[in-house]
Motif scaffolding. Structure first.
Motif, PDB file in Angstrom:
ATOM      1  N   ILE B 184      -5.934   4.646  -4.717  1.00 13.75           N
ATOM      2  CA  ILE B 184      -6.301   5.737  -3.811  1.00 13.75           C
ATOM      3  C   ILE B 184      -5.940   5.355  -2.380  1.00 13.75           C
ATOM      4  CG2 ILE B 184      -8.236   7.033  -2.842  1.00 13.75           C
ATOM      5  CD1 ILE B 184      -9.542   6.889  -5.585  1.00 13.75           C
ATOM      6  N   HIS B 187      -1.936   5.171  -2.268  1.00  9.31           N
ATOM      7  CA  HIS B 187      -1.199   6.419  -2.506  1.00  9.31           C
ATOM      8  C   HIS B 187      -1.638   7.545  -1.587  1.00  9.31           C
ATOM      9  CE1 HIS B 187      -0.576   5.029  -6.951  1.00  9.31           C
ATOM     10  NE2 HIS B 187       0.155   4.367  -6.097  1.00  9.31           N
ATOM     11  N   ILE B 188      -2.915   7.562  -1.254  1.00 12.73           N
ATOM     12  CA  ILE B 188      -3.447   8.741  -0.564  1.00 12.73           C
ATOM     13  C   ILE B 188      -3.839   8.426   0.879  1.00 12.73           C
ATOM     14  CG2 ILE B 188      -5.103  10.641  -0.711  1.00 12.73           C
ATOM     15  CD1 ILE B 188      -3.367  10.371  -3.224  1.00 12.73           C
ATOM     16  N   PRO B 191      -0.998   6.639   3.455  1.00 14.55           N
ATOM     17  CA  PRO B 191       0.055   7.560   3.911  1.00 14.55           C
ATOM     18  C   PRO B 191      -0.482   8.664   4.823  1.00 14.55           C
ATOM     19  CG  PRO B 191       0.240   7.187   1.558  1.00 14.55           C
ATOM     20  CD  PRO B 191      -1.028   6.549   1.980  1.00 14.55           C
ATOM     21  N   LEU B 192      -1.719   9.085   4.560  1.00 15.68           N
ATOM     22  CA  LEU B 192      -2.257  10.190   5.361  1.00 15.68           C
ATOM     23  C   LEU B 192      -2.651   9.745   6.758  1.00 15.68           C
ATOM     24  CD1 LEU B 192      -4.372  12.248   2.816  1.00 15.68           C
ATOM     25  CD2 LEU B 192      -2.169  12.798   3.811  1.00 15.68           C
TER      26      LEU B 192
END
Lengths: 373, 278
Positions: B184, B187-188, B191-192
C-alpha cells in the motif's frame, strides 16, 4: 456458493457506540441485496465489516461456509466499490483494473488479457491508457466495477453506488448494474440511503435503523407491507392515522375479516382489510400510501368497487404540480393534513381540483396497513 | 461638485500604487541585479553597475581549487540531507496521519517548535559536545544527521498535510484487493505524495545549501567545507571582500538551486493541497 450469513453481528466502537447492534441476516447466493437506512444507521459500518475493513466485536460472519469474521480483507474473496470509487489517480484505467491481479502476482500476459476483457465488458475498450480524472462519472463507476470484478470475487460490496451520479445517469446505471449482476451471477450487497435506488435494484432489502435490521423483504413487501411506522415512513411517503381497534366486521364476500379502527384523527372509523389478529382496544396506526387515495369533488357512493369504502372530507391546503402527477395536501375537518398523489391522466380537465376546493378522500379497505409499532 | 473628478482620482491612486510597487521591486531586485551583473564586471564592487563586460572573474574562479570541491561538498550535504529527510518524513507523516494516538498533533507542534531551536544557534554548544563525545566531529555525514534532525519536524508537518489529503478509501480499496501494508505504501501512498516529497526535498536542499553555521562549526578540515563556508574565506588579509571572487562564486553557487526549483516547479507546481495531477 457464496451466501452471506451474519449471526448476532455487532460492532462496538471504543467510545461505546454500537454502530452495528446484533444483526442476524442471511443473504442468499446471487442475490442483489440492499442495506437501506437513514444516515448513521450503521449500514456502511455493516458493509465495511463484511469487507473486513472493520472488525466485528461480537458475532460471526460466514461467506459460503467459511467463517471470515477475523480474516483480513484481502483473504475474504470479496470486492468492494467505494462511494468515491477510489480509483488510484496516479494509475491509468488499465493499471487500476489490473491492480487486484498485480497484488496477487498474476503473470503479466494473463493480467493484460483479463484487463482487456474487463475493459470490453464495461464498454471502455479504448480507455485503458486514460487516467481516472479524464473520465466522466459514469465511466469511472464502470472502471471501479471492472476493477472489483476482475478477481472474480464471491461477493461484491457497493457503497452508495449511484450517489455520485446525476439523475439521468443514475437511471441508466441502475439497469447496467442489474445486467452486470445478472451476467456475473455473484452476490451483490449494496448500501444506500436512497429508497428509490434500493427499490429499483435489489431483490431484497434490509431496512436498518440504529444499528439494527428493522425489516427484511422484497421491495414490494417492504413498500406494501411495512411492519413498523419507521419502515412505512422511511420508504416512500405515508399518511399515518393513530387509533384504537373497535372490533371486526365481516367483509362483503365474507371470507376476509375487516378491522374497524376508531380514529379521532380521521374523524371517523376506518375500515381495513386485515388478516392479522388484533384485540379490541389495542392501539394501532393505519399507514396509508398517498397514491392509494382517490380524490373527488363528489362523495363516492358506498360499495364503490364493490367494497366498503373509507371516506373523509377535506379542503385542498397545498398543491404541487409535478407534470406527470400532482401532490395534494388535504386538510381534513379534524385538522389532520393528508398527502395524496394523483396521476394527471389528462392534459386539462374541467374536473381538476384546485386550491381551497372541498374534496372527498376515499380509499378501499385493502389500501392501508395496520401497524402495531 | 466637491473634490476631484473620480476618474482623475482613480488614475492618481493607481499611479500611486504603481510607484509604490516599483519602489518595492527596485528594493528587492537590486541585490539580484548585483548578483547577476557584478560577475561580468571588470572592476567588481558593491555597486550593481556593469563597466565593461568580461569573463575574467569566471576564469579566475574556475581556476580556484576550492570551487569544485566545495560545490561537491555542498551537493553531498544538501543531497544527503534531502534524501534522508524525504525518506524519514514520508514514513513518519504516513504513520502520524493514519495512526490515531492521543496528543498526536501536540507532539507534532512540540517537535516543530523544538526543531527551530535544534538547528538554531542556541543548541550549537550541546550538539558540538555530543558529536565530540560520539567522535563524529569533522565528519560530513554527522553534519547531514544534525541538519536532517533540524529539518525533519517541519518536513513531517508539511508532508502530513499531503498524506492527510489522500482519501483513505484508496488504501482501503487496496486492502480489499489484498495488498500488504508495504505494498500500500509503495503502490499507493508514496506515488500520491510525490509532489509533497519533491516540495520537501527542494526545501531541505535549499535550507542546507545556504546553511553556513552548522558545517562551519562541525567541520574543521577545509577540504570538507561546503560552498557556503568557502565563500566566507574570500576575504583578503585586511578584511576586504574579494568582490570578483565572491560575486562570481555567488552566481555559480546559486545556479543549481534556481535550476532545481524551476524543474520541480514545472513538474509539480508546488501545490500544497496535495493536488494530484495526472
Amino acid at each position: 456458493m457464496a451466501s452471506i450469513e451474519m449471526r448476532s453481528l455487532a460492532k462496538v466502537y471504543p467510545n461505546g457506540v454500537r454502530a452495528v447492534d446484533g444483526i442476524d441476516l442471511t443473504i442468499a447466493d446471487g442475490e442483489f441485496f440492499a442495506l437501506l437506512g437513514p444516515s448513521g444507521c450503521g449500514k456502511t459500518t455493516l458493509l465495511r465489516t463484511l469487507a473486513g475493513l472493520e472488525v466485528a466485536t461480537e458475532g460471526t460472519i460466514l461467506i459460503g461456509d467459511e467463517d471470515v469474521t477475523t480474516q483480513p480483507p484481502g483473504t475474504r474473496d470479496v470486492a468492494m466499490v467505494f462511494q468515491d470509487y477510489a480509483l488510484f489517480p496516479h494509475m491509468s484505467v488499465a493499471q487500476n483494473i489490473a491492480y487486484g491481479l498485480r497484488v496477487r502476482r498474476v503473470p503479466k500476459e494473463e493480467r493484460n488479457r483479463r484487463v482487456d476483457e474487463a475493459l470490453a465488458s464495461v464498454r471502455l475498450g479504448d480507455f485503458g491508457s486514460r487516467r481516472p480524472h479524464q473520465l466522466s462519472g459514469g465511466q469511472r463507476q464502470r472502471v471501479a466495477l471492472a476493477r472489483a470484478l476482475i478477481r472474480r470475487p464471491k461477493v461484491l460490496l457497493l457503497d452508495e453506488p449511484l450517489s455520485a451520479l446525476d439523475k439521468k445517469l443514475r437511471e441508466q446505471t441502475q439497469f447496467e448494474l442489474m445486467n452486470i449482476q445478472h451476467q456475473v451471477g455473484i452476490t451483490f450487497v449494496f448500501v444506500t440511503h436512497d429508497q428509490d435506488e434500493a427499490m429499483a435494484l435489489s431483490t431484497r432489502i434490509a431496512v436498518m435503523n440504529r444499528g439494527q435490521v428493522i425489516q427484511v423483504g422484497t421491495p414490494s413487501e417492504i413498500y406494501e407491507f411495512p411492519q413498523s411506522r419507521f419502515v412505512a415512513d422511511f420508504i416512500g411517503t405515508t399518511n399515518l392515522f393513530e387509533g384504537t381497534v373497535r372490533g371486526g366486521e365481516t367483509g362483503h364476500g365474507g371470507e376476509t375479516g375487516n378491522l374497524v379502527v376508531n380514529c379521532p384523527e380521521a374523524g371517523c372509523d376506518l375500515i381495513v382489510d386485515e388478516i392479522g389478529r388484533f384485540s379490541s382496544g389495542q392501539r394501532v396506526w393505519i399507514a396509508l400510501r398517498p397514491e392509494k387515495i382517490r380524490l373527488s369533488k363528489q362523495k363516492v357512493p358506498a360499495g364503490w368497487l364493490g367494497e366498503p369504502v373509507n371516506q373523509i372530507k377535506g379542503t385542498v391546503w397545498e398543491l404541487g404540480y409535478l407534470g406527470n402527477r400532482s401532490t395534494y395536501r388535504i386538510k381534513t375537518e379534524t385538522g389532520k393534513v393528508v398527502t395524496v398523489f394523483a396521476q394527471n391522466e389528462r392534459r386539462t380537465s374541467e374536473w381538476s381540483i384546485d386550491w381551497s376546493d372541498e374534496v372527498y378522500l376515499s380509499w378501499s379497505t385493502d389500501g392501508a396497513v395496520v401497524l402495531t409499532q | 461638485m466637491s473634490g476631484i473628478d473620480p476618474v482623475v482620482r482613480q488614475t492618481l491612486s493607481r499611479i500611486g500604487v504603481y510607484v509604490g510597487v516599483c519602489v518595492a521591486i527596485v528594493f528587492f531586485a537590486l541585490p539580484l541585479l548585483w548578483l547577476v551583473l557584478t560577475p561580468f564586471s571588470k572592476h567588481p564592487s558593491y555597486r550593481a553597475t556593469l563597466n565593461g563586460v568580461s569573463l575574467d572573474n569566471f576564469d579566475k574562479l574556475f581556476h580556484n581549487p576550492q570551487l569544485w570541491r566545495s560545490l561537491r561538498n555542498s551537493i553531498y550535504l544538501a543531497g544527503g540531507t534531502a534524501i534522508l529527510v524525504i525518506v524519514l518524513a514520508a514514513l513518519a507523516s504516513y504513520a502520524l496521519s493514519r495512526v490515531r494516538i492521543p496528543g498526536r498533533d501536540q507532539l507534532l507542534y512540540a517537535l516543530l517548535l523544538l526543531s527551530s531551536i535544534v538547528t538554531g544557534t542556541a543548541a550549537m554548544v550541546p550538539i558540538f559536545l555530543m558529536l565530540y563525545q560520539l567522535n563524529l566531529l569533522d565528519k560530513q555525514f554527522a553534519v547531514v544527521l544534525v541538519l536532517s534532525g533540524g529539518l525533519l519536524p517541519a518536513a513531517v508537518f508539511m508532508l502530513k498535510d499531503f498524506v492527510d489529503s489522500i482519501p483513505r478509501s484508496y488504501e482501503e480499496s487496496a486492502r480489499v484487493f489484498g495488498a500488504s501494508p508495504s505494498q500500500i505504501l509503495r503502490h499507493i501512498v508514496l506515488p500520491l505524495i510525490r509532489p509533497g516529497m519533491a516540495t520537501v526535498g527542494v526545501w531541505a536542499l535549499v535550507q542546507v545549501w545556504g546553511n553556513f553555521l552548522i558545517p562551519f562549526i562541525l567541520l574543521s578540515d577545509d577540504k570538507k567545507y561546503p560552498a557556503a563556508v568557502v565563500m566566507y574565506t574570500f576575504y583578503d588579509t585586511g578584511g576586504q571582500p574579494n568582490f570578483a571572487l565572491i560575486s562570481t562564486f555567488a552566481l555559480v553557487y546559486s545556479v543549481p538551486v534556481v535550476v532545481l526549483y524551476l524543474i520541480v516547479n514545472k513538474r509539480y507546481g508546488f501545490s500544497f493541497q496535495g493536488g494530484i495531477k495526472g
